[in-house]
Design an enzyme around this catalytic site. Structure first.
Site, mmCIF file in Angstrom:
data_model
loop_
_atom_site.group_PDB
_atom_site.id
_atom_site.type_symbol
_atom_site.label_atom_id
_atom_site.label_comp_id
_atom_site.label_asym_id
_atom_site.label_seq_id
_atom_site.Cartn_x
_atom_site.Cartn_y
_atom_site.Cartn_z
ATOM 1 N N ASN A 25 -11.597 -28.549 2.029
ATOM 2 C CA ASN A 25 -11.964 -29.145 3.304
ATOM 3 C C ASN A 25 -12.204 -28.047 4.452
ATOM 4 O O ASN A 25 -11.473 -27.298 4.631
ATOM 5 C CB ASN A 25 -10.658 -29.956 4.029
ATOM 6 C CG ASN A 25 -10.596 -30.615 5.266
ATOM 7 O OD1 ASN A 25 -11.829 -30.401 5.999
ATOM 8 N ND2 ASN A 25 -9.535 -30.868 5.925
ATOM 9 N N HIS A 81 -6.504 -37.415 7.911
ATOM 10 C CA HIS A 81 -6.089 -36.151 7.866
ATOM 11 C C HIS A 81 -4.973 -35.923 9.000
ATOM 12 O O HIS A 81 -5.268 -36.573 9.982
ATOM 13 C CB HIS A 81 -7.092 -35.052 8.001
ATOM 14 C CG HIS A 81 -6.783 -33.552 7.669
ATOM 15 N ND1 HIS A 81 -6.020 -33.013 8.711
ATOM 16 C CD2 HIS A 81 -6.788 -32.964 6.600
ATOM 17 C CE1 HIS A 81 -5.679 -31.705 8.291
ATOM 18 N NE2 HIS A 81 -6.090 -31.744 6.715
HETATM 19 P P1 PGA Z 1 -4.512 -25.315 4.374
HETATM 20 O O1 PGA Z 1 -5.118 -26.816 4.612
HETATM 21 O O2 PGA Z 1 -5.009 -25.227 2.818
HETATM 22 O O3 PGA Z 1 -5.461 -24.245 5.203
HETATM 23 O O4 PGA Z 1 -3.114 -25.305 4.806
HETATM 24 C C1 PGA Z 1 -4.859 -27.886 4.101
HETATM 25 C C2 PGA Z 1 -5.419 -29.224 4.620
HETATM 26 O O5 PGA Z 1 -5.487 -29.334 5.845
HETATM 27 O O6 PGA Z 1 -6.127 -30.086 3.878
#
Ligand code: PGA
Length: 249
Positions: free
Chosen positions: A9, A93
Protein backbone atom coordinates in the site's frame (compact mmCIF):
# COMPACT_ATOMS: atom_id res chain seq x y z
CA UNK A 1 -4.97 -24.19 -0.38
CA UNK A 2 -4.92 -20.44 0.03
CA UNK A 3 -2.55 -18.65 -2.31
CA UNK A 4 -0.22 -16.40 -0.36
CA UNK A 5 -0.37 -12.67 -1.01
CA UNK A 6 2.14 -9.86 -0.54
CA UNK A 7 0.24 -6.58 -0.88
CA UNK A 8 1.90 -3.16 -0.90
CA UNK A 9 0.00 0.00 0.00
CA UNK A 10 1.86 3.08 -1.23
CA UNK A 11 -0.67 5.38 0.47
CA UNK A 12 -0.22 9.03 -0.61
CA UNK A 13 3.32 8.47 -1.81
CA UNK A 14 4.77 8.57 -5.29
CA UNK A 15 4.66 10.46 -8.56
CA UNK A 16 5.75 9.09 -11.92
CA UNK A 17 9.34 8.64 -10.73
CA UNK A 18 8.16 5.98 -8.24
CA UNK A 19 7.38 3.69 -11.16
CA UNK A 20 11.12 2.97 -11.28
CA UNK A 21 10.65 1.07 -8.03
CA UNK A 22 7.83 -0.93 -9.59
CA UNK A 23 10.02 -1.71 -12.57
CA UNK A 24 12.77 -2.81 -10.17
CA UNK A 25 10.30 -5.00 -8.28
CA UNK A 26 9.27 -6.62 -11.53
CA UNK A 27 12.90 -7.39 -12.29
CA UNK A 28 13.52 -8.70 -8.76
CA UNK A 29 10.52 -11.07 -8.91
CA UNK A 30 10.47 -12.51 -12.42
CA UNK A 31 8.46 -15.66 -11.63
CA UNK A 32 6.80 -15.25 -8.24
CA UNK A 33 5.19 -18.27 -6.60
CA UNK A 34 2.95 -16.01 -4.48
CA UNK A 35 0.50 -13.28 -5.47
CA UNK A 36 1.97 -9.78 -5.48
CA UNK A 37 -0.17 -6.65 -5.40
CA UNK A 38 0.85 -2.99 -5.43
CA UNK A 39 -1.71 -0.31 -4.59
CA UNK A 40 -0.27 3.00 -5.80
CA UNK A 41 -2.02 6.37 -5.62
CA UNK A 42 -4.91 6.55 -8.11
CA UNK A 43 -2.94 8.93 -10.35
CA UNK A 44 -0.46 6.11 -11.07
CA UNK A 45 -2.91 3.25 -11.59
CA UNK A 46 -2.94 3.36 -15.35
CA UNK A 47 0.83 3.79 -15.72
CA UNK A 48 1.53 1.16 -13.05
CA UNK A 49 -0.68 -1.32 -14.89
CA UNK A 50 1.49 -0.85 -17.97
CA UNK A 51 4.71 -1.34 -16.02
CA UNK A 52 3.57 -4.70 -14.62
CA UNK A 53 1.82 -6.01 -17.76
CA UNK A 54 2.72 -9.66 -18.34
CA UNK A 55 4.35 -10.03 -14.89
CA UNK A 56 3.05 -11.72 -11.75
CA UNK A 57 2.36 -8.32 -10.15
CA UNK A 58 -1.22 -7.05 -9.90
CA UNK A 59 -2.35 -3.48 -9.29
CA UNK A 60 -4.99 -2.26 -6.85
CA UNK A 61 -6.72 0.85 -5.56
CA UNK A 62 -6.67 2.24 -2.01
CA UNK A 63 -10.37 3.12 -1.74
CA UNK A 64 -13.53 3.40 -3.85
CA UNK A 65 -16.95 5.02 -3.57
CA UNK A 66 -20.03 2.92 -2.86
CA UNK A 67 -21.95 4.39 -5.82
CA UNK A 68 -21.35 3.37 -9.43
CA UNK A 69 -21.24 6.96 -10.74
CA UNK A 70 -22.65 10.42 -10.03
CA UNK A 71 -22.11 13.69 -8.25
CA UNK A 72 -19.28 12.74 -5.87
CA UNK A 73 -16.47 15.20 -6.52
CA UNK A 74 -13.04 13.72 -5.98
CA UNK A 75 -14.22 10.14 -5.59
CA UNK A 76 -13.62 7.07 -7.75
CA UNK A 77 -16.01 4.21 -8.47
CA UNK A 78 -15.05 0.56 -8.41
CA UNK A 79 -15.63 0.42 -12.17
CA UNK A 80 -13.12 3.22 -12.69
CA UNK A 81 -10.48 1.32 -10.74
CA UNK A 82 -11.19 -1.79 -12.76
CA UNK A 83 -11.03 0.22 -15.97
CA UNK A 84 -7.62 1.62 -14.92
CA UNK A 85 -6.29 -1.94 -14.49
CA UNK A 86 -6.94 -2.66 -10.82
CA UNK A 87 -7.87 -6.18 -9.69
CA UNK A 88 -8.31 -5.32 -6.04
CA UNK A 89 -9.13 -2.45 -3.71
CA UNK A 90 -8.14 -1.82 -0.09
CA UNK A 91 -11.17 -0.78 1.97
CA UNK A 92 -11.57 0.43 5.54
CA UNK A 93 -7.89 1.12 6.17
CA UNK A 94 -7.57 2.72 9.60
CA UNK A 95 -6.29 5.91 7.94
CA UNK A 96 -9.58 6.10 5.97
CA UNK A 97 -11.56 5.26 9.10
CA UNK A 98 -9.75 8.12 10.89
CA UNK A 99 -9.15 10.77 8.20
CA UNK A 100 -12.57 10.35 6.55
CA UNK A 101 -14.62 9.12 9.51
CA UNK A 102 -15.51 5.96 7.62
CA UNK A 103 -17.84 3.69 9.57
CA UNK A 104 -18.30 -0.06 9.23
CA UNK A 105 -21.50 0.41 7.21
CA UNK A 106 -19.70 2.73 4.74
CA UNK A 107 -17.00 0.13 4.26
CA UNK A 108 -19.57 -2.61 3.76
CA UNK A 109 -21.30 -0.53 1.06
CA UNK A 110 -17.98 0.11 -0.66
CA UNK A 111 -17.10 -3.57 -0.48
CA UNK A 112 -20.44 -4.49 -2.06
CA UNK A 113 -19.77 -2.03 -4.89
CA UNK A 114 -16.24 -3.38 -5.37
CA UNK A 115 -17.39 -7.02 -5.44
CA UNK A 116 -20.30 -6.20 -7.76
CA UNK A 117 -17.80 -4.58 -10.14
CA UNK A 118 -15.58 -7.68 -10.07
CA UNK A 119 -12.84 -6.38 -7.79
CA UNK A 120 -11.42 -8.25 -4.82
CA UNK A 121 -11.76 -6.29 -1.57
CA UNK A 122 -9.06 -6.22 1.11
CA UNK A 123 -11.08 -5.22 4.18
CA UNK A 124 -8.95 -3.88 7.02
CA UNK A 125 -9.70 -4.35 10.71
CA UNK A 126 -7.64 -3.52 13.77
CA UNK A 127 -7.67 -2.18 17.30
CA UNK A 128 -6.16 0.96 18.80
CA UNK A 129 -3.59 0.74 21.58
CA UNK A 130 -6.20 1.87 24.08
CA UNK A 131 -8.56 -0.91 22.97
CA UNK A 132 -5.79 -3.51 23.22
CA UNK A 133 -4.77 -2.34 26.66
CA UNK A 134 -8.40 -2.57 27.79
CA UNK A 135 -8.45 -6.20 26.51
CA UNK A 136 -11.10 -5.30 23.91
CA UNK A 137 -9.17 -6.39 20.82
CA UNK A 138 -11.28 -9.38 19.82
CA UNK A 139 -14.57 -7.55 20.50
CA UNK A 140 -13.45 -4.67 18.31
CA UNK A 141 -12.28 -6.96 15.49
CA UNK A 142 -15.48 -9.01 15.70
CA UNK A 143 -17.61 -5.86 15.46
CA UNK A 144 -15.60 -4.50 12.53
CA UNK A 145 -15.95 -7.82 10.75
CA UNK A 146 -19.70 -8.16 11.16
CA UNK A 147 -20.21 -4.50 10.27
CA UNK A 148 -17.94 -4.14 7.27
CA UNK A 149 -17.82 -7.54 5.52
CA UNK A 150 -20.73 -8.01 3.10
CA UNK A 151 -22.82 -11.18 2.77
CA UNK A 152 -21.74 -11.78 -0.82
CA UNK A 153 -18.14 -12.42 0.27
CA UNK A 154 -16.30 -15.50 -0.97
CA UNK A 155 -12.76 -16.83 -0.81
CA UNK A 156 -12.26 -15.30 -4.23
CA UNK A 157 -13.46 -11.74 -3.64
CA UNK A 158 -12.63 -11.17 0.04
CA UNK A 159 -9.28 -10.76 1.77
CA UNK A 160 -9.15 -9.62 5.40
CA UNK A 161 -6.18 -7.61 6.70
CA UNK A 162 -5.53 -7.46 10.44
CA UNK A 163 -3.77 -4.18 11.09
CA UNK A 164 -3.38 -3.09 14.71
CA UNK A 165 -3.52 0.72 14.44
CA UNK A 166 -0.65 1.15 16.91
CA UNK A 167 1.62 -1.02 14.74
CA UNK A 168 1.13 0.95 11.51
CA UNK A 169 4.20 2.98 10.59
CA UNK A 170 5.54 2.80 14.15
CA UNK A 171 8.05 -0.05 14.03
CA UNK A 172 6.03 -1.73 16.81
CA UNK A 173 4.70 -5.20 16.10
CA UNK A 174 2.45 -7.41 18.25
CA UNK A 175 3.99 -10.61 19.55
CA UNK A 176 3.62 -13.63 17.30
CA UNK A 177 1.17 -15.09 19.83
CA UNK A 178 -0.93 -11.93 19.67
CA UNK A 179 -0.97 -12.04 15.86
CA UNK A 180 -1.89 -15.73 15.94
CA UNK A 181 -4.69 -15.16 18.44
CA UNK A 182 -6.34 -12.51 16.24
CA UNK A 183 -5.86 -14.44 12.99
CA UNK A 184 -7.33 -17.63 14.51
CA UNK A 185 -10.26 -15.56 15.80
CA UNK A 186 -10.85 -13.99 12.36
CA UNK A 187 -10.72 -17.44 10.73
CA UNK A 188 -13.21 -18.87 13.23
CA UNK A 189 -15.59 -15.93 12.75
CA UNK A 190 -15.45 -16.32 8.95
CA UNK A 191 -16.14 -20.06 9.21
CA UNK A 192 -19.06 -19.46 11.54
CA UNK A 193 -20.62 -16.83 9.30
CA UNK A 194 -19.90 -18.19 5.82
CA UNK A 195 -19.45 -21.91 6.50
CA UNK A 196 -16.22 -23.87 6.64
CA UNK A 197 -15.58 -23.98 2.90
CA UNK A 198 -15.74 -20.24 2.31
CA UNK A 199 -14.38 -19.36 5.75
CA UNK A 200 -11.26 -21.43 5.18
CA UNK A 201 -10.63 -20.05 1.70
CA UNK A 202 -10.51 -16.34 2.61
CA UNK A 203 -6.94 -15.06 2.81
CA UNK A 204 -5.86 -13.27 6.00
CA UNK A 205 -3.07 -10.70 5.85
CA UNK A 206 -1.16 -9.19 8.74
CA UNK A 207 -0.23 -5.49 8.40
CA UNK A 208 1.72 -3.08 10.58
CA UNK A 209 5.50 -2.52 10.43
CA UNK A 210 6.22 -5.64 8.37
CA UNK A 211 9.86 -5.48 7.22
CA UNK A 212 12.25 -7.93 5.54
CA UNK A 213 13.74 -8.65 8.99
CA UNK A 214 10.51 -9.71 10.75
CA UNK A 215 8.52 -11.10 7.80
CA UNK A 216 9.62 -14.75 8.05
CA UNK A 217 8.58 -15.00 11.71
CA UNK A 218 5.20 -13.41 11.01
CA UNK A 219 4.57 -15.66 8.00
CA UNK A 220 5.16 -18.74 10.17
CA UNK A 221 2.15 -17.82 12.35
CA UNK A 222 -0.96 -19.92 11.75
CA UNK A 223 -3.62 -18.34 9.55
CA UNK A 224 -1.26 -15.64 8.26
CA UNK A 225 -1.50 -15.90 4.48
CA UNK A 226 0.60 -12.86 3.67
CA UNK A 227 1.04 -9.21 4.51
CA UNK A 228 -0.30 -5.75 3.79
CA UNK A 229 2.79 -3.57 3.76
CA UNK A 230 3.01 0.22 3.84
CA UNK A 231 6.45 1.83 4.23
CA UNK A 232 8.48 -1.22 3.21
CA UNK A 233 6.54 -1.54 -0.06
CA UNK A 234 7.91 1.78 -1.34
CA UNK A 235 11.38 0.38 -1.97
CA UNK A 236 11.62 -2.56 -4.34
CA UNK A 237 14.54 -4.11 -2.45
CA UNK A 238 12.62 -4.11 0.86
CA UNK A 239 9.39 -5.41 -0.64
CA UNK A 240 11.28 -8.09 -2.58
CA UNK A 241 12.81 -9.22 0.72
CA UNK A 242 9.33 -9.62 2.19
CA UNK A 243 8.15 -11.47 -0.93
CA UNK A 244 11.13 -13.84 -0.63
CA UNK A 245 10.21 -14.59 2.97
CA UNK A 246 6.63 -15.33 1.91
CA UNK A 247 7.77 -17.59 -0.91
CA UNK A 248 9.87 -19.56 1.55
CA UNK A 249 7.16 -19.74 4.23
P1 PGA B 1 3.35 0.04 7.55
O1 PGA B 1 1.83 0.27 7.08
O2 PGA B 1 3.83 -1.21 6.89
O3 PGA B 1 4.07 1.27 7.06
O4 PGA B 1 3.32 -0.07 9.03
C1 PGA B 1 0.95 -0.82 6.99
C2 PGA B 1 -0.37 -0.40 6.43
O5 PGA B 1 -0.87 0.68 6.79
O6 PGA B 1 -0.95 -1.12 5.60
Amino acid sequence: MRRKLAAGNWKMNGTGAALNELEALRTACPAPSVDILICPPATLLDRATRVVAGSGIAIGGQDCHAATSGAHTGDLSADMLLDAGASTVILGHSERREDHAEQNEDIRAKARAAMDAGLKAIICVGESLEQREAANTLDIIGGQMSGSIPDQSTGENLIVAYEPIWAIGTGKVPTLDEIGEVHDFIRARLERRFGEGVGRSVRLLYGGSVKPGNAADIFAVSNVDGALVGGASLKAADFAGIIDALQEA
